[in-house]
Design an enzyme around this catalytic site. Structure first.
Site, mmCIF file in Angstrom:
data_model
loop_
_atom_site.group_PDB
_atom_site.id
_atom_site.type_symbol
_atom_site.label_atom_id
_atom_site.label_comp_id
_atom_site.label_asym_id
_atom_site.label_seq_id
_atom_site.Cartn_x
_atom_site.Cartn_y
_atom_site.Cartn_z
ATOM 1 N N LYS A 111 0.857 -1.192 0.000
ATOM 2 C CA LYS A 111 0.000 0.000 0.000
ATOM 3 C C LYS A 111 0.878 1.221 0.000
ATOM 4 C CE LYS A 111 -4.481 0.887 0.221
ATOM 5 N NZ LYS A 111 -5.582 0.033 -0.269
HETATM 6 P P1 NAD Z 1 -12.988 7.842 -2.507
HETATM 7 O O1 NAD Z 1 -11.935 8.829 -2.182
HETATM 8 O O2 NAD Z 1 -13.466 7.698 -3.909
HETATM 9 O O3 NAD Z 1 -14.298 8.115 -1.592
HETATM 10 C C1 NAD Z 1 -14.268 8.187 -0.208
HETATM 11 C C2 NAD Z 1 -15.634 8.638 0.298
HETATM 12 O O4 NAD Z 1 -15.646 8.577 1.733
HETATM 13 C C3 NAD Z 1 -15.980 10.087 -0.070
HETATM 14 O O5 NAD Z 1 -17.365 10.171 -0.336
HETATM 15 C C4 NAD Z 1 -15.635 10.849 1.204
HETATM 16 O O6 NAD Z 1 -16.353 12.085 1.319
HETATM 17 C C5 NAD Z 1 -16.076 9.827 2.243
HETATM 18 N N1 NAD Z 1 -15.484 10.037 3.564
HETATM 19 C C6 NAD Z 1 -14.187 10.239 3.880
HETATM 20 N N2 NAD Z 1 -14.058 10.407 5.206
HETATM 21 C C7 NAD Z 1 -15.304 10.298 5.729
HETATM 22 C C8 NAD Z 1 -15.838 10.372 7.028
HETATM 23 N N3 NAD Z 1 -15.070 10.641 8.081
HETATM 24 N N4 NAD Z 1 -17.169 10.176 7.194
HETATM 25 C C9 NAD Z 1 -17.975 9.935 6.132
HETATM 26 N N5 NAD Z 1 -17.517 9.860 4.880
HETATM 27 C C10 NAD Z 1 -16.212 10.042 4.679
HETATM 28 O O7 NAD Z 1 -12.443 6.428 -1.947
HETATM 29 P P2 NAD Z 1 -12.873 4.958 -2.375
HETATM 30 O O8 NAD Z 1 -11.971 4.508 -3.442
HETATM 31 O O9 NAD Z 1 -14.356 4.922 -2.562
HETATM 32 O O10 NAD Z 1 -12.485 4.129 -1.060
HETATM 33 C C11 NAD Z 1 -13.364 4.030 0.077
HETATM 34 C C12 NAD Z 1 -12.898 2.880 0.956
HETATM 35 O O11 NAD Z 1 -12.895 1.657 0.211
HETATM 36 C C13 NAD Z 1 -11.477 3.013 1.517
HETATM 37 O O12 NAD Z 1 -11.436 2.402 2.783
HETATM 38 C C14 NAD Z 1 -10.655 2.205 0.546
HETATM 39 O O13 NAD Z 1 -9.445 1.759 1.123
HETATM 40 C C15 NAD Z 1 -11.613 1.061 0.280
HETATM 41 N N6 NAD Z 1 -11.368 0.314 -0.958
HETATM 42 C C16 NAD Z 1 -11.356 0.953 -2.161
HETATM 43 C C17 NAD Z 1 -11.165 0.197 -3.308
HETATM 44 C C18 NAD Z 1 -11.224 0.821 -4.678
HETATM 45 O O14 NAD Z 1 -11.255 0.060 -5.657
HETATM 46 N N7 NAD Z 1 -11.276 2.141 -4.814
HETATM 47 C C19 NAD Z 1 -10.966 -1.187 -3.229
HETATM 48 C C20 NAD Z 1 -11.000 -1.802 -1.976
HETATM 49 C C21 NAD Z 1 -11.219 -1.034 -0.848
#
Ligand code: NAD
Length: 421
Positions: A111
């Site tokens: 990561k």
């Molecule tokens: P992103 O940046 O596209 O979106 C994150 C979202 O979470 C946004 O809407 C943001 O406003 C919201 N957010 C952030 N802090 C917050 C809080 N304190 N309270 C409420 N909402 C909050 O990110 P993403 O790619 O959607 O990733 C989200 C999660 O999924 C992370 O934990 C990431 O590690 C995990 N993840 C992502 C992927 C991927 O393919 N993008 C794959 C596996 C896991």
């Protein structure tokens, strides 16, 4: 049995390690192997100088942690966020190892992260950070070494810059060095939706197991980015009723159900959920404890803790985010008999289609979206059934079962390879 005795919340890495220790003990894993698998392989800290648009020089701090390369190249996203820490990146890298092993991909885990606020950076500044970060990591990245992907605060454009920077240095276009790229640059059909689609697949499977119907389920989703918004769209299209969603600025709740297509248009226009008509306004944390049947945390770590777990109404939790539940909250949710599909299974759809993208780039042959989705479904269903079967056989929670299955696979590969001294 509770994992922790004291009422004390742990750091993100300690929360990973607490579950690792329980699973390793249940497996009867050799003490030495336990020590090796608990520690990362490599941790790199970078200082990234950038000339900002205002003419000043700024230095950003970034990390890349490679936890394991035992089962294949290290694999894991890059996070751009103001509160990135080495502890967090170390935990996320370990989770990538376990996640890839749960879905049986030929990858290890890694990561990366940069401490910055992408909302406050210009496109040029973002590009400069990304290119310098990639250039500094040149010796460690590569299709056979370490393959990044998007995570919080990064997207297809950032992955395109990573691919271009790496390619310019090695003097030939190397699409397989990174996944989650734009379609026109070696990306895979279905990758953008893959994590959310994976969540839909495991939610359906969980309902089947529990004997419940989609159209009776009220769903709350915390986080409305890549993962949360796609999960909302796909679940809504499949007949689930989305009653609450939240982003970092705030949440909205409507027990009658939210019109998700209209909400997606609203977010496209306004950049946030706030201001969407016909719903109660709720704080981002408060959304977690509102009334619903299924809760999907899809934002950041440590959201379900000893401070709010006893107020959670959902009977099913699908962990779309990495590490949204602390080890202390696990115990409380288990007492309440909440069925938790753990992160290293629930959000593995993203890395699974990243694997498909890596395979397609190396083959130079690209699959149809239907083929991607069909293979994703096949792998997610098989992994869900593996984890639930393991949980039943060993009388442990799905989370500990997922860790046991993953640790067992990595330990087996490590024993076969032996330690290079
Ligand atoms: P992103 O940046 O596209 O979106 C994150 C979202 O979470 C946004 O809407 C943001 O406003 C919201 N957010 C952030 N802090 C917050 C809080 N304190 N309270 C409420 N909402 C909050 O990110 P993403 O790619 O959607 O990733 C989200 C999660 O999924 C992370 O934990 C990431 O590690 C995990 N993840 C992502 C992927 C991927 O393919 N993008 C794959 C596996 C896991």
């Amino acid at each position: 049995m509770p994992i922790l005795a004291a009422d004390k919340e742990l750091s993100v890495y300690e929360n990973m390690a607490a579950r690792f220790d329980v699973a390793a003990a249940k497996l009867g894993l050799d003490e030495g192997l336990q020590k090796v698998l608990r520690s990362p392989n490599k941790e790199i800290t970078l200082y990234i100088p950038v000339a900002m648009d205002n003419g000043k020089l700024e230095v950003f701090v970034g990390y890349r942690v490679q936890h394991s390369i035992v089962r294949g190249p290290a694999k894991g996203g890059i996070r751009f966020a103001p509160d990135v820490t080495l502890d967090e990146v170390r935990a996320l890298a370990s989770w990538m190892t376990w996640k890839c092993a749960v879905v049986n991909l030929p990858f290890g885990g890694a990561k990366g992260g940069v401490i910055c606020d992408p909302q406050k950076l210009s496109r040029r500044e973002l590009e400069a950070i990304t290119r310098r970060y990639t250039a500094e990591l040149l010796d460690f990245l590569g299709p056979e070494r370490d393959v990044p992907a998007p995570d919080l605060g990064t997207n297809e454009q950032v992955m395109a810059w990573v691919m271009d920077t790496y390619s310019m240095h090695v003097r030939h276009t190397t699409t397989a060095v990174v996944t989650g790229k734009p379609l026109d640059l070696g990306g895979s059909r279905g990758r953008r939706e893959a994590t959310g689609r994976g969540c839909l697949i495991v939610t359906d499977r969980a309902l089947q197991k529990l004997g419940r119907r989609r159209d009776e389920q009220r769903v709350i989703i915390q986080g409305f980015g890549n993962v949360g918004s796609v999960a909302a769209k796909l679940l809504h299209e499949s007949g689930y009723k989305i009653v609450g969603v939240a982003d970092i600025h705030g949440g909205i709740y409507n027990p009658k159900g939210i019109d998700v297509p209209r909400l997606l248009d609203h977010v496209l226009e306004n950049g946030k959920l706030a201001g969407f008509p016909g719903c109660d306004r709720v704080a981002p944390q408060e959304i977690l404890t509102r009334d619903c049947d299924i809760l999907i945390p899809a934002a950041i770590e440590n959201q379900l803790t000893s401070h709010n777990a006893d107020r959670i109404k959902a009977k099913v939790i699908i962990e779309a985010a990495n590490g949204p539940t602390t080890a202390l909250a696990d115990d409380i949710l288990a007492e309440k008999k909440v069925f938790v599909v753990p992160d290293i299974l629930a959000n593995a759809g993203g890395v699974t289609v990243s694997y498909f993208e890596w395979v397609q780039d190396r083959q130079g042959y690209f699959w149809s979206e239907a083929m991607v989705n069909e293979r994703l479904e096949e792998m997610m269903v098989a992994s869900f059934d593996d984890v639930c079967g393991y949980a039943e056989r060993h009388a442990v929670s799905p989370r500990i079962a997922a860790y046991m299955l993953a640790i067992d696979r990595v330990a087996f590969a490590l024993k076969l390879r032996g330690l290079y001294a």
